[in-house]
Design a protein around this motif. Structure first.
Motif, PDB file in Angstrom:
ATOM      1  N   LEU A  60     -39.798  15.466 -24.605  1.00 47.28           N
ATOM      2  CA  LEU A  60     -38.778  14.511 -24.168  1.00 47.28           C
ATOM      3  C   LEU A  60     -39.130  13.101 -24.619  1.00 47.28           C
ATOM      4  O   LEU A  60     -38.262  12.301 -24.938  1.00 47.28           O
TER       5      LEU A  60
ATOM      6  N   LEU B 164     -31.976  23.599 -27.466  1.00 50.29           N
ATOM      7  CA  LEU B 164     -31.306  23.211 -26.218  1.00 50.29           C
ATOM      8  C   LEU B 164     -31.402  21.717 -25.973  1.00 50.29           C
ATOM      9  O   LEU B 164     -30.404  21.023 -25.799  1.00 50.29           O
ATOM     10  N   ILE B 165     -32.632  21.217 -25.996  1.00 49.83           N
ATOM     11  CA  ILE B 165     -32.850  19.849 -25.538  1.00 49.83           C
ATOM     12  C   ILE B 165     -32.304  18.832 -26.527  1.00 49.83           C
ATOM     13  O   ILE B 165     -31.537  17.944 -26.156  1.00 49.83           O
TER      14      ILE B 165
ATOM     15  N   SER C 152     -28.517  18.538 -26.727  1.00 47.31           N
ATOM     16  CA  SER C 152     -27.819  17.879 -25.628  1.00 47.31           C
ATOM     17  C   SER C 152     -28.148  16.389 -25.594  1.00 47.31           C
ATOM     18  O   SER C 152     -27.317  15.582 -25.199  1.00 47.31           O
ATOM     19  N   PHE C 153     -29.351  16.007 -26.046  1.00 51.14           N
ATOM     20  CA  PHE C 153     -29.675  14.579 -26.094  1.00 51.14           C
ATOM     21  C   PHE C 153     -28.859  13.868 -27.158  1.00 51.14           C
ATOM     22  O   PHE C 153     -28.417  12.739 -26.967  1.00 51.14           O
TER      23      PHE C 153
END
Lengths: 325, 472
Positions: free
Chosen positions: A160, A266-267, A270-271
């Motif tokens: 992240l 996924l991450i 979406s970011f």
């Protein structure tokens, strides 16, 4: 070899059936359709009629596994298990909670997912293998040590952080690319540069260190020493011998993920607001859209099994010593 | 203090884990190979330095696992039998009690680290009735300053100085005790022990421990002194102290990192050994089960399971007495679910190793002598697999801590009421879009997570190098 592939192909539906049984148990047995209806309809004072209507709309009003009311084959086919789980084998995923056809949605969203996953994969593999080879070339030196320290530090940073930090630095401070979004055609590249770059950087730490261990082990073997002794330069020995043989164990981890590239990330999707399968899954999870989650689980497992078979096949291609039987 | 202790499930398991580690350490003392392996960990400077950091995190996490419910003051008109009122529904921990000022000094909204005023301008009504747009003073941060503009920098510097002095004093005391311990155990004078430690000849890598502790104290000393007056890492949207939230996150990270592997360890070990040793249809069945679980993409399996678990918890509110118990149940369930996807790797590893062990001469000899299968497995196979289990336990830790952050971001992680690095990052990610940017809670979460994961990674490497003869 042929018999082996046939056997593996026959094993695949068996595994998919297991996956289906598991998701079926999770989605319909642990929680009954009534629980789900109450969850979805929200309010505590929901009427039984509303629940019944919700179930009929989605086809959840049938028995789970065996329909005693129907006759003949229909007693097995007119059930939730057949309708919701077994139909997936024919790629009939039904409709999402918002009424859209899941299969169509998946087809349109596959493109953006691949547009970000494939460059990340190829570039990432190239960069990490080169970095690992560089470390092996300078093995035992201060540079090698620093490189390993860098790898450990990089793999200790949360993914992240790379995304948030990258967005902040590149998009907000330097104004080089848009923070998020997606466009059709060539316009898309503007939006793809940053996610691909971040995906590559985030993956360097763990993989480069692992590849380095593999190459180091290979570089210490007798045939590499022979290669050096017959006069090959260190670089030639690395590229002609160490790289080739080191790729065999690397293939295990790499080939198996190739089919799963369809699933997207996924991450980062979406970011970065990329309308791919990854963000579709995240949205479905957040909206508790169970049909979509079930469909994605099925596709994910299917692609993984394809990846496993591809891995076995790739072994025979790169290593003639391996015989599948 | 008169309180009612509360034992949450994760507390019990966490302390159970500590007891297991203690027991294992006691047993390991008697086995020469184990002692040698651990000595190799102790002699590695990186291993000892990272172990020091991990132990400090562990102390914070364990303090935060001693839960209790305080008694409320009795209502004025109630019949009081023993001088106390009803028990509060709020569950607190020993860490909450120790960091009481941090927990209770809640500001209105965002404030920057060490600030004495709020981060955003607000309309303030002055004493003469006129209104003015200004940065309002904080209720607690820097409240003791009479003229903040002039005194703020000096006050902060003074406190940093005091903190450094205290840190230096504490470090000297600790180093003295440690060297004295070394001196007594080797029966040499203090000076000689000090020189031995400092040249890295103190047996174990004590110098690395001292340097690490020194660095930690240099950071913790000023922070501790400053925290008495300021919000060292600022405050978040609802005015909570970010330093306190970060400290609370440590327990969640530790629970996820350790209990996940622990709760599924028995399954992985039993199935792995059975598949490897018994072979035949048992092997086929177990392989089928873990191939099925493996083939589902991890995040999706976790998502599906967490969504379902959420429904179960939501539809059975009567199971949980307090909000903390519900959050705890969800945390434990998350550990189980994460474990469900991660045990397959260890199981496969153990199966492969058992296949090898089964063919060794001493196992075959035992079988020829008619030793029962259960006894062979327990006596000859299992002890020779323990190093793999240990390595898996420490290697998985860092990955799980990182995974928690991602899962909480996706919304399938811990309960929103549980403080964790993931929920902190999730809450903070919109703040970067603000102008000017609110960066401190994100930074604090990432920084602590980085230190924890880095220490875990380095320690895992040291353990693997010491225990796995093939790795080096």
């Amino acid at each position: 070899m042929f018999a082996y592939i046939v056997r593996r192909l026959l094993y695949a539906p068996l595994i998919l059936l297991g996956v289906n049984l598991l998701t079926f148990a999770l989605f319909f047995v642990v929680n009954t359709p009534e629980d789900m209806a109450r969850m979805q309809l929200g309010a505590k004072r929901v009427t039984p009629e509303a629940i019944e209507r919700w179930k009929v709309e989605r086809g959840y009003d049938k028995p789970l596994l065996f329909n005693g009311a129907a006759s003949g084959a229909a007693s097995l086919t007119d059930t939730i298990f057949f309708d919701k789980s077994l139909r997936m084998f024919a790629f009939d995923f039904g409709r999402a909670d918002d009424g859209r056809d899941i299969a169509t949605e998946i087809r349109t969203r596959m493109g953006p997912s691949l547009a970000i996953a494939v460059p990340t994969f190829i570039l990432g593999l190239f960069v990490t293998v080169s970095f690992a080879l560089l470390l092996v070339f300078f093995r035992g030196s201060y540079l090698d040590f620093q490189g390993v320290v860098l790898c450990v530090a990089m793999m200790s940073i949360s993914g992240l952080f790379y995304i948030i930090g990258g967005q902040w630095l590149v998009s907000k401070v330097w104004h080089l690319v848009p923070i998020s979004g997606y466009g059709g055609g060539l316009d898309a590249s503007r939006f793809l540069v940053l996610p691909v770059l971040i995906g590559v950087i985030a993956g360097i730490g763990g993989s480069a260190r692992w590849y380095r261990t593999i190459f180091l082990e290979e570089a210490g073997k007798d045939y590499v020493r022979t290669a050096r002794a017959k006069g090959l330069s260190e670089l030639q020995a690395l590229f002609r011998h160490v790289l080739k043989n080191g790729m065999i164990p690397i293939l295990t981890g790499v080939v198996v993920v190739i089919p799963s590239l369809f699933m997207g990330s996924l991450i980062s999707e979406s970011f970065f607001g990329i309308p791919g399968l990854g963000s579709y899954t995240i949205d479905a999870i957040n909206a508790q859209d169970f049909p979509v989650v079930r469909a994605m689980v099925f596709i994910g497992s299917l692609l993984y099994i394809v990846g496993l078979i591809l891995t076995d096949l790739s072994y025979t291609l790169v290593d003639p010593r391996v015989r599948l039987d | 203090m008169d309180v009612q202790p509360v034992f949450l499930w994760t507390d019990v398991l966490l302390f159970g884990l500590m007891a297991c580690i203690g027991l294992a350490a006691w047993r390991a003392r008697r086995s020469e190979p184990m002692r040698a392996a651990w000595r190799r960990v102790g002699e590695s400077a990186v291993g000892m330095a990272s172990l020091t950091i991990l132990l400090l995190f562990l102390v914070v996490g364990l303090l935060d696992s001693l839960h209790y419910r305080p008694y409320l003051p009795p209502a004025p008109d109630a019949q009081v039998t023993n001088g106390r009122g009803p028990v509060s529904t709020e569950v607190r921990s020993a860490l909450d009690a120790l960091a009481e000022p941090l927990r209770t000094r809640v500001e209105k909204t965002y404030s920057a680290p060490l600030a004495y005023a709020l981060f955003a301008k607000q309309t303030i009504e002055k004493a003469d009735g006129t209104q003015q747009r200004a940065f309002p003073r904080l209720k607690f941060g820097g409240a003791g300053l009479q003229y903040p503009e002039e005194d703020h920098a000096g006050d902060v510097l003074g406190r940093i100085g005091l903190g450094l002095a205290l840190a230096a004093g504490a470090w000297c005391l600790l180093a003295g005790c440690l060297v004295q311990g070394v001196a007594m155990s080797r029966m040499v004078p203090f000076g000689a022990a000090w020189r031995a430690v400092w040249r890295g000849k103190g047996g174990l890598a004590w110098r690395a421990v001292l340097v690490t502790l020194g660095l930690v104290f240099l950071f913790a000393g000023p922070v501790a002194v400053l925290a008495g007056e300021y919000h060292v890492f600022g405050t978040d949207k609802v005015g909570q102290d970010v330093l306190f939230l970060t400290l609370k996150s440590i327990r969640t990270a530790l629970v996820i990192g350790t209990l996940t592997t622990l709760v599924t360890l028995p399954v992985a070990v039993v199935l792995g050994i059975m598949a490897g040793y018994l072979g035949g249809w048992v092997d086929d069945l177990i392989q089928y089960v873990y191939t099925v679980l493996n083939s589902i993409p991890g995040v999706l399996l976790i998502a599906a399971a967490v969504l379902m678990m959420q429904v179960v918890i939501d539809t059975h509110p009567q199971w949980f007495e307090t909000a903390a118990e519900r959050a705890d149940a969800r945390l434990l369930a998350l550990c189980l679910i994460l474990g469900m996807t991660s045990w397959t790797g260890l199981c496969r590893l153990l199966r492969g190793e058992t296949l090898k062990l089964r063919e060794l001469e001493y196992v075959q000899a035992a079988r020829a002598f008619g030793v029962s299968t259960a006894r062979i497995l327990g006596r000859h196979v299992l002890p020779n697999l323990m190093h793999l289990v240990l390595i898996a336990l420490v290697m998985d830790f860092s990955g799980l801590v990182l995974a928690e952050a991602v899962l909480s971001y996706v919304g399938i992680g811990v309960d929103p009421g549980t403080v964790s690095f993931g929920t902190m990052i999730n809450a903070a990610r919109m703040e970067l879009a603000r102008e000017p940017m609110v960066w401190w809670s994100l930074m604090a979460a990432f920084l602590f997570m980085f230190v924890l994961v880095l220490a875990a990674n380095l320690f895992a490497d040291a353990v693997r190098d010491a225990f796995d003869p093939r790795a080096s």
